[in-house]
Design a protein around this motif. Sequence first.
Motif, PDB file in Angstrom:
ATOM      1  N   GLY A   5       0.777  -1.229   0.000  1.00  0.00           N
ATOM      2  CA  GLY A   5       0.000   0.000   0.000  1.00  0.00           C
ATOM      3  C   GLY A   5       0.804   1.272   0.000  1.00  0.00           C
ATOM      4  O   GLY A   5       0.260   2.337  -0.199  1.00  0.00           O
ATOM      5  N   ASP A   6       2.110   1.206   0.218  1.00  0.00           N
ATOM      6  CA  ASP A   6       2.885   2.434   0.346  1.00  0.00           C
ATOM      7  C   ASP A   6       3.553   2.852  -0.952  1.00  0.00           C
ATOM      8  O   ASP A   6       4.492   3.636  -0.950  1.00  0.00           O
ATOM      9  N   GLY A   7       3.078   2.342  -2.099  1.00  0.00           N
ATOM     10  CA  GLY A   7       3.675   2.718  -3.383  1.00  0.00           C
ATOM     11  C   GLY A   7       5.101   2.237  -3.543  1.00  0.00           C
ATOM     12  O   GLY A   7       5.936   2.917  -4.143  1.00  0.00           O
ATOM     13  N   THR A   8       5.398   1.055  -3.043  1.00  0.00           N
ATOM     14  CA  THR A   8       6.763   0.546  -3.021  1.00  0.00           C
ATOM     15  C   THR A   8       7.234   0.153  -4.412  1.00  0.00           C
ATOM     16  O   THR A   8       6.485  -0.426  -5.202  1.00  0.00           O
ATOM     17  N   ASP A   9       8.501   0.459  -4.713  1.00  0.00           N
ATOM     18  CA  ASP A   9       9.205  -0.081  -5.870  1.00  0.00           C
ATOM     19  C   ASP A   9      10.203  -1.101  -5.343  1.00  0.00           C
ATOM     20  O   ASP A   9      11.146  -0.738  -4.624  1.00  0.00           O
ATOM     21  N   ALA A  10      10.004  -2.378  -5.689  1.00  0.00           N
ATOM     22  CA  ALA A  10      10.876  -3.423  -5.151  1.00  0.00           C
ATOM     23  C   ALA A  10      10.880  -4.620  -6.081  1.00  0.00           C
ATOM     24  O   ALA A  10       9.936  -4.842  -6.853  1.00  0.00           O
ATOM     25  N   ASP A  11      11.961  -5.391  -6.022  1.00  0.00           N
ATOM     26  CA  ASP A  11      12.046  -6.702  -6.652  1.00  0.00           C
ATOM     27  C   ASP A  11      12.188  -7.729  -5.545  1.00  0.00           C
ATOM     28  O   ASP A  11      13.038  -7.578  -4.654  1.00  0.00           O
ATOM     29  N   LEU A  12      11.361  -8.783  -5.600  1.00  0.00           N
ATOM     30  CA  LEU A  12      11.388  -9.822  -4.578  1.00  0.00           C
ATOM     31  C   LEU A  12      11.916 -11.115  -5.185  1.00  0.00           C
ATOM     32  O   LEU A  12      11.381 -11.597  -6.196  1.00  0.00           O
ATOM     33  N   PHE A  13      12.950 -11.681  -4.583  1.00  0.00           N
ATOM     34  CA  PHE A  13      13.565 -12.921  -5.033  1.00  0.00           C
ATOM     35  C   PHE A  13      13.218 -14.029  -4.045  1.00  0.00           C
ATOM     36  O   PHE A  13      13.304 -13.834  -2.825  1.00  0.00           O
ATOM     37  N   ALA A  14      12.846 -15.203  -4.561  1.00  0.00           N
ATOM     38  CA  ALA A  14      12.640 -16.374  -3.713  1.00  0.00           C
ATOM     39  C   ALA A  14      13.271 -17.581  -4.383  1.00  0.00           C
ATOM     40  O   ALA A  14      13.301 -17.677  -5.621  1.00  0.00           O
ATOM     41  N   GLY A  63      23.335  -7.510 -16.827  1.00  0.00           N
ATOM     42  CA  GLY A  63      23.301  -7.173 -18.250  1.00  0.00           C
ATOM     43  C   GLY A  63      23.023  -5.716 -18.533  1.00  0.00           C
ATOM     44  O   GLY A  63      23.185  -5.264 -19.668  1.00  0.00           O
ATOM     45  N   GLY A  64      22.568  -4.971 -17.527  1.00  0.00           N
ATOM     46  CA  GLY A  64      22.315  -3.543 -17.724  1.00  0.00           C
ATOM     47  C   GLY A  64      20.976  -3.227 -18.347  1.00  0.00           C
ATOM     48  O   GLY A  64      20.654  -2.065 -18.586  1.00  0.00           O
ATOM     49  N   THR A  65      20.143  -4.254 -18.643  1.00  0.00           N
ATOM     50  CA  THR A  65      18.848  -4.008 -19.273  1.00  0.00           C
ATOM     51  C   THR A  65      17.727  -3.886 -18.252  1.00  0.00           C
ATOM     52  O   THR A  65      16.651  -3.386 -18.576  1.00  0.00           O
ATOM     53  N   GLU A  66      17.943  -4.335 -17.028  1.00  0.00           N
ATOM     54  CA  GLU A  66      16.918  -4.289 -15.994  1.00  0.00           C
ATOM     55  C   GLU A  66      17.268  -3.204 -14.978  1.00  0.00           C
ATOM     56  O   GLU A  66      18.372  -3.168 -14.449  1.00  0.00           O
ATOM     57  N   SER A  67      16.332  -2.294 -14.711  1.00  0.00           N
ATOM     58  CA  SER A  67      16.591  -1.222 -13.762  1.00  0.00           C
ATOM     59  C   SER A  67      16.551  -1.766 -12.342  1.00  0.00           C
ATOM     60  O   SER A  67      15.779  -2.670 -12.023  1.00  0.00           O
ATOM     61  N   VAL A  68      17.376  -1.197 -11.476  1.00  0.00           N
ATOM     62  CA  VAL A  68      17.443  -1.614 -10.080  1.00  0.00           C
ATOM     63  C   VAL A  68      16.495  -0.734  -9.271  1.00  0.00           C
ATOM     64  O   VAL A  68      16.611   0.490  -9.294  1.00  0.00           O
ATOM     65  N   PRO A  69      15.523  -1.311  -8.528  1.00  0.00           N
ATOM     66  CA  PRO A  69      14.593  -0.506  -7.729  1.00  0.00           C
ATOM     67  C   PRO A  69      15.229  -0.068  -6.416  1.00  0.00           C
ATOM     68  O   PRO A  69      16.368  -0.420  -6.098  1.00  0.00           O
ATOM     69  N   ARG A  70      14.438   0.686  -5.643  1.00  0.00           N
ATOM     70  CA  ARG A  70      14.945   1.153  -4.353  1.00  0.00           C
ATOM     71  C   ARG A  70      15.170   0.007  -3.380  1.00  0.00           C
ATOM     72  O   ARG A  70      16.074   0.050  -2.558  1.00  0.00           O
ATOM     73  N   GLU A  71      14.319  -1.026  -3.451  1.00  0.00           N
ATOM     74  CA  GLU A  71      14.421  -2.150  -2.525  1.00  0.00           C
ATOM     75  C   GLU A  71      14.587  -3.450  -3.303  1.00  0.00           C
ATOM     76  O   GLU A  71      13.912  -3.662  -4.323  1.00  0.00           O
ATOM     77  N   VAL A  72      15.462  -4.297  -2.810  1.00  0.00           N
ATOM     78  CA  VAL A  72      15.618  -5.651  -3.337  1.00  0.00           C
ATOM     79  C   VAL A  72      15.484  -6.588  -2.141  1.00  0.00           C
ATOM     80  O   VAL A  72      16.309  -6.563  -1.222  1.00  0.00           O
ATOM     81  N   LEU A  73      14.432  -7.405  -2.155  1.00  0.00           N
ATOM     82  CA  LEU A  73      14.130  -8.289  -1.035  1.00  0.00           C
ATOM     83  C   LEU A  73      14.514  -9.714  -1.409  1.00  0.00           C
ATOM     84  O   LEU A  73      14.103 -10.220  -2.467  1.00  0.00           O
ATOM     85  N   VAL A  74      15.281 -10.374  -0.547  1.00  0.00           N
ATOM     86  CA  VAL A  74      15.826 -11.698  -0.835  1.00  0.00           C
ATOM     87  C   VAL A  74      15.590 -12.617   0.360  1.00  0.00           C
ATOM     88  O   VAL A  74      15.379 -12.160   1.490  1.00  0.00           O
ATOM     89  N   PRO A  75      15.641 -13.940   0.148  1.00  0.00           N
ATOM     90  CA  PRO A  75      15.442 -14.864   1.267  1.00  0.00           C
ATOM     91  C   PRO A  75      16.653 -14.968   2.179  1.00  0.00           C
ATOM     92  O   PRO A  75      16.522 -15.330   3.349  1.00  0.00           O
ATOM     93  N   THR A 134      24.060  -0.323  -5.839  1.00  0.00           N
ATOM     94  CA  THR A 134      23.949   1.133  -5.687  1.00  0.00           C
ATOM     95  C   THR A 134      24.594   1.848  -6.854  1.00  0.00           C
ATOM     96  O   THR A 134      24.068   2.840  -7.375  1.00  0.00           O
ATOM     97  N   GLY A 135      25.747   1.331  -7.304  1.00  0.00           N
ATOM     98  CA  GLY A 135      26.408   1.934  -8.464  1.00  0.00           C
ATOM     99  C   GLY A 135      25.585   1.802  -9.730  1.00  0.00           C
ATOM    100  O   GLY A 135      25.545   2.720 -10.556  1.00  0.00           O
ATOM    101  N   LEU A 136      24.893   0.657  -9.903  1.00  0.00           N
ATOM    102  CA  LEU A 136      24.062   0.477 -11.090  1.00  0.00           C
ATOM    103  C   LEU A 136      22.866   1.420 -11.073  1.00  0.00           C
ATOM    104  O   LEU A 136      22.479   1.969 -12.108  1.00  0.00           O
ATOM    105  N   ARG A 137      22.267   1.614  -9.911  1.00  0.00           N
ATOM    106  CA  ARG A 137      21.073   2.468  -9.808  1.00  0.00           C
ATOM    107  C   ARG A 137      21.424   3.944  -9.767  1.00  0.00           C
ATOM    108  O   ARG A 137      20.650   4.800 -10.198  1.00  0.00           O
ATOM    109  N   GLY A 138      22.605   4.268  -9.232  1.00  0.00           N
ATOM    110  CA  GLY A 138      22.969   5.658  -9.052  1.00  0.00           C
ATOM    111  C   GLY A 138      22.389   6.258  -7.802  1.00  0.00           C
ATOM    112  O   GLY A 138      22.423   7.478  -7.620  1.00  0.00           O
TER     113      GLY A 138
END
Length: 665
Positions: A252-261, A311-323, A337-341
């Motif tokens: 609900g908080d408008g999150t930008d994230a990628d979740l890995f499982a 590969g540089g084709t996928e943008s990095v979001p603010r959050e990356v959640l991993v197991p 951080t370097g990839l996202r800037g």
Amino acid sequence: MADPSTYRPAPGAIPTSPGVYKFRDAHGRVIYVGKAKSLRPRLSSYFQDIAGLHPRTATMVTTAASVEWTVVATEVEALQLEYSWIKEFDPRFNVKYRDDKSYPELAVTLGEEFPRVQVMRGAHKKGVRYFGPYGHAWAIRETVDLMLRVFPVRTCSNGVFKRARQVGRPCLLGYIGKCAAPCVGKVSQAEHAALAEEFCDFMAGRTGGYLRRLEQQMQEAAVAMEYERAARLRDDIAALRSAMEKNAVVLGDGTDADLFALAEDELEAAVQIFHVRGGRVRGQRGWVTDKVEDVDTAALVEHALQQLYGGGTESVPREVLVPELPRPLEPVQQWLTGLRGAQVDLRVPQRGDKKDLMATVQRNAQQALALHKTKRASDLTTRSRALQEITDALELDSVPLRIECFDISHLQGDDVVASMVVFEDGLARKSEYRRFQIRGFAGQDDVRSMHEVISRRFRRYLQEREQTGEWAVPEEDDETTASGPVDSETGRPRRFAYPPQLLVVDGGQPQVAAAKRALDELGIDDVALCGLAKRLEEVWLPGEDDPVVLPRSSEGLYLLQRVRDEAHRFAITYQRSKRAKRFTAGELDSVAGLGETRRKALLKHFGSLKKLRAATVDELCEVPGIGRRTAETVAAALASRTPAAPAVNTATGEIIEDDAPQETP
């Protein structure tokens, strides 16, 4: 099997700096790439007692014949270099995720004059903005169909768009209001580009402000008693809300994230990724991998991050959640951080909606692994049985893990070509396919052609091999100037670097005898040989009067047929392309020193071949890029050829003049 002590570096020779190391096999091929915070303890761990190593690690060090390393300044540089080398060398003992299917994405070609919305798969292209990936292409089309009512961006192909501009009439979508029809000038280029930008903004999650503006416009239209416009805006809002509902709000908080499982067992692992943008799941994708190296969950997570973002084709979001967090964490976080800037929060969710969503992703990963194992179990068992049946039937010393098959193709003696296809572990390895032009003679002679091709392939192999294990520089041959099995600069395998365990030729006794003669002339006696005759699917061995007949239900015979049919397909495709090129070649194609660009310039300048043939050298020199020497060559070549007989229109009987405009090649 090599003894690791034979190539162990001398004590004290390994530095203690961060770095990346490569293990190579006896042929010089890179089989494993790794990184370390300190190279000395990491590499020393590979040379302990083999009995104390993990079975996969023991297999790797006994397969290797040498090890080398590169020192870098930081652990982040080591991470980047490791990923680059894994992509470049494709080492057999590294974890490499492979997509369990091809995922479609919604693409907007912002780099074109009139941007187009379409479904795309595969590698990302420059100048294209992507949304997704989606699970199904129909899901994209449903969303686009709803969005086009509000954002009527072009969706037609380039051919349809060009045709509409020529006839001055838009396609059906232009008539029903689902395309702004830039093809006929209903909107300008700038207006259409603005529509495409608004479409991208809405798909990126910036929906609230746009919907509020539409609602305000609807109310203003109603107050002004413009009821038709208000109704149209009402329907537009409903369409956009319907499109938004297809991506439910999960955070609900408008999150930008990628979740890995991850879901894993002793042999394989599956990873699932949910892309959340603006609090909504915008895409999903999954990979599976064989655990060919001894890795834990943290290492699998690190490999998955490298695969997705490296590969540089996928943008990095603010959050990356991993197991589970990679170890060490700091280099990976700095790299992201370097990839996202900007700062990237890489963490394990502990509570709330994010933890609940992670559980959903985890269930998807478990289902993906179970489905993959169900599909693969029968395939792996079948391939293993097929290879064993071939080994037994042909009485081979070992299982033929690498099979090469050769086929000859021609059309009544013209455009004679040959193909070489490679199967490794029962699967096609298309990057190793090669094709040949028959050079030694002209005409139709499949047996002689087979002898030439086999001789060239294995002569090249012998030239690249030296008895000491070093690799010599061969003479130029077979459409390549490469030397050695591994490039000294890049480390990539050469075209003919590795011999097969089994050589298959398409044909019967004559073709097998020709291949055997070629091998004997070169002194090669450690490659098994057979032929597969099409008529009765008989397997012929060299020097045998009777064929080996495999049962029709044999998996081994089926594998040999697949290899033979693939060689035939690859050969005939090449032969047809050469024939088509020969049939469509014009008079200018064979002029020495005249490339495609200058041929087009000449035809464009003069308009027809007839006018070009009548031009003087001085007139030819007026064409940009054509010097006097080239002009003289062109004039002499055209003057020496007799013009073709005039063409006749069979419907009317009229002679088609040669001064008609010519299409450039």
